[in-house]
Design a protein around this motif. Structure first.
Motif, mmCIF file in Angstrom:
data_model
loop_
_atom_site.group_PDB
_atom_site.id
_atom_site.type_symbol
_atom_site.label_atom_id
_atom_site.label_comp_id
_atom_site.label_asym_id
_atom_site.label_seq_id
_atom_site.Cartn_x
_atom_site.Cartn_y
_atom_site.Cartn_z
ATOM 1 N N MET A 1 0.856 -1.193 0.000
ATOM 2 C CA MET A 1 0.000 0.000 0.000
ATOM 3 C C MET A 1 0.889 1.239 0.000
ATOM 4 O O MET A 1 1.841 1.306 0.770
ATOM 5 N N GLU A 2 0.582 2.172 -0.887
ATOM 6 C CA GLU A 2 1.459 3.357 -0.895
ATOM 7 C C GLU A 2 1.036 4.337 0.209
ATOM 8 O O GLU A 2 -0.036 4.210 0.798
ATOM 9 N N LEU A 3 1.911 5.309 0.465
ATOM 10 C CA LEU A 3 1.745 6.167 1.646
ATOM 11 C C LEU A 3 0.378 6.845 1.719
ATOM 12 O O LEU A 3 -0.314 6.771 2.739
ATOM 13 N N PHE A 4 -0.036 7.497 0.620
ATOM 14 C CA PHE A 4 -1.299 8.243 0.685
ATOM 15 C C PHE A 4 -2.486 7.305 0.883
ATOM 16 O O PHE A 4 -3.452 7.655 1.561
ATOM 17 N N GLU A 5 -2.385 6.124 0.313
ATOM 18 C CA GLU A 5 -3.462 5.146 0.494
ATOM 19 C C GLU A 5 -3.535 4.735 1.975
ATOM 20 O O GLU A 5 -4.630 4.624 2.546
ATOM 21 N N ALA A 6 -2.379 4.534 2.580
ATOM 22 C CA ALA A 6 -2.355 4.155 4.006
ATOM 23 C C ALA A 6 -2.937 5.283 4.864
ATOM 24 O O ALA A 6 -3.722 5.043 5.789
ATOM 25 N N ILE A 7 -2.563 6.525 4.535
ATOM 26 C CA ILE A 7 -3.076 7.667 5.316
ATOM 27 C C ILE A 7 -4.601 7.745 5.187
ATOM 28 O O ILE A 7 -5.318 7.955 6.171
ATOM 29 N N GLU A 8 -5.086 7.547 3.947
ATOM 30 C CA GLU A 8 -6.529 7.665 3.730
ATOM 31 C C GLU A 8 -7.296 6.462 4.283
ATOM 32 O O GLU A 8 -8.435 6.595 4.723
ATOM 33 N N THR A 9 -6.686 5.316 4.289
ATOM 34 C CA THR A 9 -7.373 4.095 4.733
ATOM 35 C C THR A 9 -7.402 3.966 6.253
ATOM 36 O O THR A 9 -8.327 3.393 6.817
ATOM 37 N N ARG A 10 -6.361 4.459 6.926
ATOM 38 C CA ARG A 10 -6.297 4.268 8.390
ATOM 39 C C ARG A 10 -7.516 4.865 9.080
ATOM 40 O O ARG A 10 -7.874 5.993 8.825
ATOM 41 N N ARG A 11 -8.159 4.078 9.913
ATOM 42 C CA ARG A 11 -9.263 4.572 10.738
ATOM 43 C C ARG A 11 -9.044 4.063 12.163
ATOM 44 O O ARG A 11 -8.339 3.086 12.389
ATOM 45 N N THR A 173 -1.501 -0.230 9.090
ATOM 46 C CA THR A 173 -2.505 -0.109 8.017
ATOM 47 C C THR A 173 -1.945 -0.627 6.695
ATOM 48 O O THR A 173 -2.619 -1.370 5.971
ATOM 49 N N ALA A 174 -0.709 -0.230 6.399
ATOM 50 C CA ALA A 174 -0.096 -0.593 5.111
ATOM 51 C C ALA A 174 0.018 -2.107 4.950
ATOM 52 O O ALA A 174 0.115 -2.621 3.839
ATOM 53 N N GLN A 175 -0.022 -2.825 6.086
ATOM 54 C CA GLN A 175 0.103 -4.287 6.024
ATOM 55 C C GLN A 175 -1.253 -4.998 6.192
ATOM 56 O O GLN A 175 -1.324 -6.195 6.425
ATOM 57 N N GLY A 176 -2.340 -4.213 6.085
ATOM 58 C CA GLY A 176 -3.676 -4.820 6.074
ATOM 59 C C GLY A 176 -4.297 -5.046 7.444
ATOM 60 O O GLY A 176 -5.288 -5.767 7.562
ATOM 61 N N TYR A 177 -3.742 -4.436 8.476
ATOM 62 C CA TYR A 177 -4.320 -4.549 9.820
ATOM 63 C C TYR A 177 -4.769 -3.169 10.292
ATOM 64 O O TYR A 177 -4.559 -2.170 9.586
ATOM 65 N N SER A 178 -5.392 -3.117 11.463
ATOM 66 C CA SER A 178 -5.941 -1.842 11.932
ATOM 67 C C SER A 178 -5.455 -1.527 13.335
ATOM 68 O O SER A 178 -4.896 -2.390 14.024
ATOM 69 N N SER A 179 -5.733 -0.281 13.750
ATOM 70 C CA SER A 179 -5.225 0.164 15.047
ATOM 71 C C SER A 179 -6.198 1.142 15.697
ATOM 72 O O SER A 179 -7.098 1.665 15.039
ATOM 73 N N LEU A 180 -5.948 1.369 16.969
ATOM 74 C CA LEU A 180 -6.682 2.420 17.694
ATOM 75 C C LEU A 180 -5.717 3.098 18.662
ATOM 76 O O LEU A 180 -5.192 2.456 19.579
#
Ligand SMILES: Cc1cc2nc3c(=O)[nH]c(=O)nc-3n(C[C@H](O)[C@H](O)[C@H](O)COP(=O)(O)O)c2cc1C
Length: 232
Positions: A1-11, A173-180
């Motif tokens: 996942m490229e940087l901007f995609e990771a920034i936009e995808t992270r929730r 996020t870039a590796q397909g997982y999520s965080s809080l």
């Protein structure tokens, strides 16, 4: 996942599936965290990966049983340390020394400015004197306006650690997982669980796992950038 995609995808994800996170994902995210820019390159962070079941349970309770913490496969605590600068300075100077002669300016920075920055003395006496001296000189020329106390140092170091937290979360996020990211916790209890002393600040607790779609509470909400961005 490229940087901007990771920034936009992270929730911020507040509920996770019962799925493990591969160790390599965690290793990569921690490596990314430790590449964050940091104050004087003194790397004042510590990252605690809390995996012992007892400690994890205590940590969840200290975070008020938030569902993000309670359902996450992995829990991390990012800490700022105001008492590791002497050790880290010695190690940084040792590494720089291996690369060749350390320029005088750099050596002076680490041996003169850094102690001035971190030392506030018994009952903050040095801090108060620094504040008076800098305030007087500041009438005539630009001067540093802090930190002049132990708690102000921790505030400054927390900036650095927050950058590490963001690197960490984007790498997750870039590796397909999520965080809080969480600041909703009882800091005294978290410090006790991790055997941390008074010279540390718990900057963030971060939950990591495989997102349960119910863990995203709504579409992303951001206000009009015009409120926050200024051309001056
Ligand atoms: C320093 C910090 C502390 C936060 N603490 C909590 C928390 O304790 N519990 C929680 O559910 N969310 C917490 N959040 C998440 C925010 O509520 C979330 O980032 C914000 O609502 C924006 O949503 P987004 O991250 O999905 O874009 C925290 C975020 C930050 C940066």
């Amino acid at each position: 996942m490229e940087l901007f995609e990771a920034i936009e995808t992270r929730r911020s994800v507040r509920k996770y599936l019962a799925e493990p996170v591969p160790p390599v994902v965690i290793e990569k995210a921690i490596s990314a965290a430790l590449l964050a820019p940091n104050s004087s390159n003194l790397q004042p962070w510590e990252v605690y990966h809390v995996s012992s079941p007892d400690r994890k349970a205590a940590l969840i309770a200290a975070a008020f049983d938030q569902s993000g913490a309670a359902t996450a496969a992995e829990l991390f605590v990012f800490v700022a340390r105001a008492d590791t600068w002497r050790r880290n300075r010695a190690l940084v100077l040792e590494e720089l020394g291996k690369r060749g002669e350390i320029p005088k300016q750099q050596l002076d920075y680490y041996t003169k400015f850094v102690p001035l920055f971190y030392s506030h003395g018994f009952l903050n006496i040095v801090g108060i004197l620094k504040k008076i001296a800098f305030s007087l000189v500041g009438l005539f020329r630009p001067v540093p306006r802090g930190p002049f106390s132990g708690s102000a140092v921790k505030g400054v170091l927390s900036k650095t650690v927050a950058l590490a937290c963001q690197n960490f979360m984007l790498a997750i996020t870039a590796q397909g997982y999520s965080s809080l990211p969480m600041e909703g916790f009882d800091e005294c209890r978290v410090k006790k669980i991790l055997f941390l002393g008074g010279e540390s600040a718990v900057v963030m607790m971060i939950a990591v796992g495989k997102e349960d779609p119910a863990g995203i509470y709504g579409p992303r909400l951001r206000l009009d950038p015009k409120l926050f961005v200024f051309e001056v």
